[in-house]
Design a protein around this motif. Structure first.
Motif, PDB file in Angstrom:
ATOM      1  N   ALA A 103      37.998  51.774  42.127  1.00  0.00           N
ATOM      2  CA  ALA A 103      37.861  50.314  42.144  1.00  0.00           C
ATOM      3  C   ALA A 103      37.176  49.826  40.867  1.00  0.00           C
ATOM      4  O   ALA A 103      37.624  48.851  40.249  1.00  0.00           O
ATOM      5  CB  ALA A 103      37.083  49.869  43.378  1.00  0.00           C
TER       6      ALA A 103
ATOM      7  N   TYR B  85      38.698  47.267  38.131  1.00  0.00           N
ATOM      8  CA  TYR B  85      38.062  46.010  37.736  1.00  0.00           C
ATOM      9  C   TYR B  85      37.746  45.988  36.250  1.00  0.00           C
ATOM     10  O   TYR B  85      37.840  44.941  35.605  1.00  0.00           O
ATOM     11  CB  TYR B  85      36.809  45.744  38.572  1.00  0.00           C
ATOM     12  CG  TYR B  85      37.119  45.614  40.047  1.00  0.00           C
ATOM     13  CD1 TYR B  85      38.214  44.874  40.494  1.00  0.00           C
ATOM     14  CD2 TYR B  85      36.340  46.245  40.998  1.00  0.00           C
ATOM     15  CE1 TYR B  85      38.519  44.773  41.830  1.00  0.00           C
ATOM     16  CE2 TYR B  85      36.632  46.142  42.350  1.00  0.00           C
ATOM     17  CZ  TYR B  85      37.720  45.403  42.763  1.00  0.00           C
ATOM     18  OH  TYR B  85      38.021  45.301  44.093  1.00  0.00           O
ATOM     19  N   GLN B  86      37.422  47.138  35.682  1.00  0.00           N
ATOM     20  CA  GLN B  86      37.195  47.203  34.237  1.00  0.00           C
ATOM     21  C   GLN B  86      38.496  46.911  33.494  1.00  0.00           C
ATOM     22  O   GLN B  86      38.494  46.203  32.477  1.00  0.00           O
ATOM     23  CB  GLN B  86      36.649  48.572  33.837  1.00  0.00           C
ATOM     24  CG  GLN B  86      36.369  48.672  32.347  1.00  0.00           C
ATOM     25  CD  GLN B  86      35.931  50.066  31.928  1.00  0.00           C
ATOM     26  OE1 GLN B  86      36.249  51.053  32.592  1.00  0.00           O
ATOM     27  NE2 GLN B  86      35.190  50.142  30.840  1.00  0.00           N
TER      28      GLN B  86
ATOM     29  N   VAL C  76      40.910  45.056  34.518  1.00  0.00           N
ATOM     30  CA  VAL C  76      41.230  43.646  34.708  1.00  0.00           C
ATOM     31  C   VAL C  76      40.332  42.746  33.855  1.00  0.00           C
ATOM     32  O   VAL C  76      40.802  41.863  33.149  1.00  0.00           O
ATOM     33  CB  VAL C  76      41.102  43.245  36.197  1.00  0.00           C
ATOM     34  CG1 VAL C  76      41.214  41.736  36.370  1.00  0.00           C
ATOM     35  CG2 VAL C  76      42.146  43.959  37.044  1.00  0.00           C
ATOM     36  N   PHE C  77      39.008  42.988  33.918  1.00  0.00           N
ATOM     37  CA  PHE C  77      38.036  42.079  33.309  1.00  0.00           C
ATOM     38  C   PHE C  77      37.440  42.569  31.997  1.00  0.00           C
ATOM     39  O   PHE C  77      36.721  41.835  31.332  1.00  0.00           O
ATOM     40  CB  PHE C  77      36.890  41.809  34.293  1.00  0.00           C
ATOM     41  CG  PHE C  77      37.337  41.105  35.537  1.00  0.00           C
ATOM     42  CD1 PHE C  77      37.560  39.740  35.535  1.00  0.00           C
ATOM     43  CD2 PHE C  77      37.546  41.810  36.709  1.00  0.00           C
ATOM     44  CE1 PHE C  77      37.974  39.074  36.683  1.00  0.00           C
ATOM     45  CE2 PHE C  77      37.959  41.166  37.866  1.00  0.00           C
ATOM     46  CZ  PHE C  77      38.181  39.796  37.861  1.00  0.00           C
TER      47      PHE C  77
ATOM     48  N   GLN D 128      31.793  50.272  31.970  1.00  0.00           N
ATOM     49  CA  GLN D 128      31.624  50.854  33.296  1.00  0.00           C
ATOM     50  C   GLN D 128      30.517  51.902  33.242  1.00  0.00           C
ATOM     51  O   GLN D 128      30.459  52.707  32.308  1.00  0.00           O
ATOM     52  CB  GLN D 128      32.923  51.516  33.748  1.00  0.00           C
ATOM     53  CG  GLN D 128      32.848  52.129  35.120  1.00  0.00           C
ATOM     54  CD  GLN D 128      34.134  52.860  35.500  1.00  0.00           C
ATOM     55  OE1 GLN D 128      34.074  53.936  36.049  1.00  0.00           O
ATOM     56  NE2 GLN D 128      35.282  52.281  35.209  1.00  0.00           N
TER      57      GLN D 128
ATOM     58  N   PHE E 205      31.377  38.736  33.604  1.00  0.00           N
ATOM     59  CA  PHE E 205      31.784  39.387  34.852  1.00  0.00           C
ATOM     60  C   PHE E 205      30.848  40.546  35.146  1.00  0.00           C
ATOM     61  O   PHE E 205      30.502  41.323  34.269  1.00  0.00           O
ATOM     62  CB  PHE E 205      33.225  39.909  34.745  1.00  0.00           C
ATOM     63  CG  PHE E 205      33.661  40.679  35.957  1.00  0.00           C
ATOM     64  CD1 PHE E 205      34.097  40.005  37.089  1.00  0.00           C
ATOM     65  CD2 PHE E 205      33.608  42.063  35.974  1.00  0.00           C
ATOM     66  CE1 PHE E 205      34.483  40.716  38.217  1.00  0.00           C
ATOM     67  CE2 PHE E 205      33.995  42.768  37.097  1.00  0.00           C
ATOM     68  CZ  PHE E 205      34.431  42.100  38.228  1.00  0.00           C
TER      69      PHE E 205
ATOM     70  N   VAL F  15      30.128  43.372  38.570  1.00  0.00           N
ATOM     71  CA  VAL F  15      30.303  43.826  39.942  1.00  0.00           C
ATOM     72  C   VAL F  15      29.675  45.217  40.043  1.00  0.00           C
ATOM     73  O   VAL F  15      29.681  45.985  39.077  1.00  0.00           O
ATOM     74  CB  VAL F  15      31.805  43.846  40.345  1.00  0.00           C
ATOM     75  CG1 VAL F  15      32.582  44.917  39.601  1.00  0.00           C
ATOM     76  CG2 VAL F  15      31.967  44.003  41.845  1.00  0.00           C
TER      77      VAL F  15
END
Length: 141
Positions: free
Chosen positions: A18, A22-23, A25-26, A30, A61, A63
């Motif tokens: 996940a 997300y890395q 995508v945004f 990480q 961003f 998360v």
């Protein structure tokens, strides 16, 4: 002083995938710490799972994510997230902690961790689980 509230996603064995997604995508950086790296292996098959990870981008961003260990209940869609409060100082985080723990269940006492100078987890009297920590550089530990 500043504090950030960050979505902290909970998985069972998919946190690394996940975070990688997300890395992609945004963008951003990480960071992943495994149960083995944290010295917190209770189930050998889970040693390489994520005890703490995040993606942070220059665009703002952020998360966090982890793999819930098998000793704790977890079902997709239930307890799918925590609210993570990250501050700059131990005093700031300790002050929030002392207020949140009133009538709460402490899941992880406030103490140093592999990724943070001070970290704790508490489920408040309303059933919301909070992760509090002091921002730190895991690579510097």
């Amino acid at each position: 002083m500043t504090v950030n509230a960050v979505t902290h996603l909970n998985f069972r064995g998919e946190a690394r995938a996940a975070l990688t997604f997300y890395q992609a995508v945004f963008g951003g950086t990480q960071t992943v710490v495994t149960y083995k790296e944290a010295g917190a292996v209770e189930e050998p098959a889970e040693a390489d799972r994520v005890i703490w990870g995040q993606v942070v981008s220059d665009a703002g961003f952020r998360v966090m994510a982890f793999d819930v260990p098998s000793r704790r209940p977890w079902h997709p869609g239930e307890a799918a997230f925590f609210v993570s409060v990250r501050g700059e100082s131990a005093g700031e985080i300790t002050a929030y902690w002392e207020k949140l723990v009133e009538g709460a269940t402490v899941l992880q006492p406030l103490a140093p961790s592999v990724w943070s100078p001070l970290y704790g987890m508490v489920t408040d009297r309303f059933g919301i689980t909070w992760v509090l920590d002091v921002a730190g550089d895991p690579a510097a530990r």
